[in-house]
Scaffold this motif. Structure first.
Motif, PDB file in Angstrom:
ATOM      1  N   ILE A   2       0.841  -1.206   0.000  1.00 17.85           N
ATOM      2  CA  ILE A   2       0.000   0.000   0.000  1.00 17.85           C
ATOM      3  C   ILE A   2       0.874   1.254   0.000  1.00 17.85           C
ATOM      4  O   ILE A   2       0.602   2.213  -0.722  1.00 17.85           O
ATOM      5  CB  ILE A   2      -0.922   0.000   1.256  1.00 17.85           C
ATOM      6  N   VAL A  47      -0.105 -11.375  -3.168  1.00 18.08           N
ATOM      7  CA  VAL A  47      -0.653 -10.738  -1.964  1.00 18.08           C
ATOM      8  C   VAL A  47      -1.521 -11.749  -1.209  1.00 18.08           C
ATOM      9  O   VAL A  47      -2.290 -12.494  -1.845  1.00 18.08           O
ATOM     10  CB  VAL A  47      -1.493  -9.497  -2.385  1.00 18.08           C
ATOM     11  N   GLU A  50      -6.327 -12.117   2.530  1.00 16.53           N
ATOM     12  CA  GLU A  50      -7.051 -11.144   3.350  1.00 16.53           C
ATOM     13  C   GLU A  50      -6.712  -9.684   2.974  1.00 16.53           C
ATOM     14  O   GLU A  50      -7.451  -8.765   3.304  1.00 16.53           O
ATOM     15  CB  GLU A  50      -6.818 -11.406   4.853  1.00 16.53           C
ATOM     16  N   GLU A  51      -5.581  -9.476   2.262  1.00 15.40           N
ATOM     17  CA  GLU A  51      -5.244  -8.093   1.863  1.00 15.40           C
ATOM     18  C   GLU A  51      -5.680  -7.784   0.437  1.00 15.40           C
ATOM     19  O   GLU A  51      -5.609  -6.658  -0.018  1.00 15.40           O
ATOM     20  CB  GLU A  51      -3.726  -7.875   1.979  1.00 15.40           C
ATOM     21  N   LYS A  52      -6.068  -8.788  -0.284  1.00 15.29           N
ATOM     22  CA  LYS A  52      -6.357  -8.633  -1.728  1.00 15.29           C
ATOM     23  C   LYS A  52      -7.369  -7.521  -2.018  1.00 15.29           C
ATOM     24  O   LYS A  52      -7.203  -6.710  -2.924  1.00 15.29           O
ATOM     25  CB  LYS A  52      -6.862  -9.962  -2.296  1.00 15.29           C
ATOM     26  N   LYS A  53      -8.410  -7.460  -1.188  1.00 17.14           N
ATOM     27  CA  LYS A  53      -9.500  -6.525  -1.448  1.00 17.14           C
ATOM     28  C   LYS A  53      -8.988  -5.075  -1.414  1.00 17.14           C
ATOM     29  O   LYS A  53      -9.167  -4.305  -2.369  1.00 17.14           O
ATOM     30  CB  LYS A  53     -10.600  -6.726  -0.402  1.00 17.14           C
ATOM     31  N   GLU A  54      -8.270  -4.769  -0.327  1.00 12.16           N
ATOM     32  CA  GLU A  54      -7.816  -3.384  -0.141  1.00 12.16           C
ATOM     33  C   GLU A  54      -6.781  -2.995  -1.193  1.00 12.16           C
ATOM     34  O   GLU A  54      -6.879  -1.940  -1.832  1.00 12.16           O
ATOM     35  CB  GLU A  54      -7.225  -3.245   1.267  1.00 12.16           C
ATOM     36  N   ILE A  55      -5.814  -3.898  -1.413  1.00 10.24           N
ATOM     37  CA  ILE A  55      -4.740  -3.575  -2.357  1.00 10.24           C
ATOM     38  C   ILE A  55      -5.277  -3.521  -3.788  1.00 10.24           C
ATOM     39  O   ILE A  55      -4.947  -2.624  -4.568  1.00 10.24           O
ATOM     40  CB  ILE A  55      -3.583  -4.597  -2.220  1.00 10.24           C
ATOM     41  N   SER A  58      -6.786  -0.224  -4.366  1.00 17.05           N
ATOM     42  CA  SER A  58      -5.792   0.854  -4.510  1.00 17.05           C
ATOM     43  C   SER A  58      -5.170   0.845  -5.898  1.00 17.05           C
ATOM     44  O   SER A  58      -4.978   1.898  -6.505  1.00 17.05           O
ATOM     45  CB  SER A  58      -4.669   0.692  -3.482  1.00 17.05           C
TER      46      SER A  58
END
Ligand code: DAH
Length: 338
Positions: A2, A47, A50-55, A58
């Motif tokens: 991020i 990635v 669990e981080e896939k959505k946010e990244i 972006s």
């Protein structure tokens, strides 16, 4: 990751090109095949879930930002030229400006005349049922008067038809409103007629209807004279000839005086000087009753006219087919009202 994306976004935000070339270099660096954005998408594959959505969000935002940034710079020559002032005194050439159809011009004129004496427009469907086009208008099945109008029926259901006159709108309006009623109903109608210079399988009519207490035949005559004077000139004369329509009693046909000044006048008036413009009469009590209006309390008159016929008379058009061919050489002759 991020953090990295945010840093790239900040650089993109501050980018300020000097020319077209700078923009192109920038585009290739970020959006090119092996550019920054595609590298990010590559990294994205690794990635954790669990981080896939946010990244993912972006990276997509960055992509949008890049596209907007690039399209916000326009170094094209056309753009530069536009910074010169246009010559505001230059004459603009307008090509192919259309004109209004003569049927619309006259329809509107007729509506204007009648709205000045309190009539308002009421419309109805072109695909009608037997009741509204015939039965309610005192023309039951097997009645010979049905043959007065050659009707198009729907083959799979003969109780549905293309309306043969706008008198059907009278019925619809009376069924849903109570007197006083003062309406004008313009619209397209259809008849199974052989097409010639005088007849067509589709044409336009305007129907008028006035229902109130104590409406008399004298009211009808006076209304139609007022109309003829407005449309054909203050010196117009009309005459009423007894006629028959199933929905009016008594019925009449109305002629307007055309004159006998030349040979053509003799031809179109068949030597009489008079031309028929509409049919009319006092609404038959059966029609009122069919539409839920008490004929002991109310009376009324109705009239119906063909718009093509009126236009043909007013502008001396001698072939009804011209109205439906959309030949601009014909239509352009009516652009006087633009
Ligand atoms: N519906 C008639 C026709 O199409 C015209 C007409 C005649 C309408 C008399 C009327 C009327 O309302 O009273 O030939």
């Amino acid at each position: 990751m991020i953090k990295k994306i945010n840093e790239i976004a900040a650089t993109v935000k501050g980018f300020l090109p000097k020319n077209k070339n700078d923009v192109e270099v920038f585009r290739i660096k970020y959006l090119g095949k092996s550019g920054v954005l595609n590298q990010l998408f590559e990294e994205f594959k690794n990635v954790p879930v669990e981080e896939k959505k946010e990244i993912g969000r972006s990276i997509n935002n960055l992509k949008e930002q890049l596209k907007n940034k690039i399209s916000s710079f326009d170094f094209s020559e056309k753009k530069n030229q536009n910074t010169n002032f246009e010559d505001l005194t230059k004459k603009v050439k307008v090509n192919n400006l259309g004109s209004r159809h003569p049927l619309s011009i006259i329809e509107e004129e007729i509506i204007e005349v009648f709205s000045s004496i309190g009539f308002s427009v009421a419309e109805g469907p072109e695909i009608e049922d037997d009741w509204h086009n015939f039965s309610a208008l005192n023309t039951p099945e097997e009645h010979p008067a049905r043959d007065m109008q050659d009707t198009f029926f729907i083959q799979s259901d003969p109780s549905i038809l293309l309306r043969s006159h706008t008198s059907s709108v009278q019925v619809r309006h009376m069924e849903n409103n109570s007197p006083p009623i003062r309406i004008l109903s313009p619209g397209r109608v259809y008849r199974n007629e052989a097409i010639s210079s005088r007849a067509h399988c589709l044409f336009h009519q305007i129907e008028g209807l006035y229902i109130d207490k104590d409406v008399s035949f004298a009211d009808l005559k006076k209304t139609l004279l007022f109309f003829a004077k407005k449309l054909f000139g203050e010196n117009s004369k009309i005459r009423l000839r007894p006629s028959f329509f199933p929905f009016t009693e008594p019925s009449a046909e109305v002629d307007v005086y055309w004159g006998l000044k030349n040979e053509n006048d003799y031809r179109i008036t068949k030597g009489t000087g008079w031309l028929e413009i509409l049919g009319c009469g006092m609404v038959d009590p059966n029609v009122l009753e069919n539409c839920g209006i008490d004929p002991k309390k109310y009376t009324g008159f109705a009239f119906g006219m063909g718009i093509e016929r009126i236009v043909m008379l007013k502008y001396k058009v001698d072939d009804i087919r011209l109205f439906f061919e959309n030949d601009v050489r014909f239509l352009k002759q009516f652009n006087f009202s633009l």
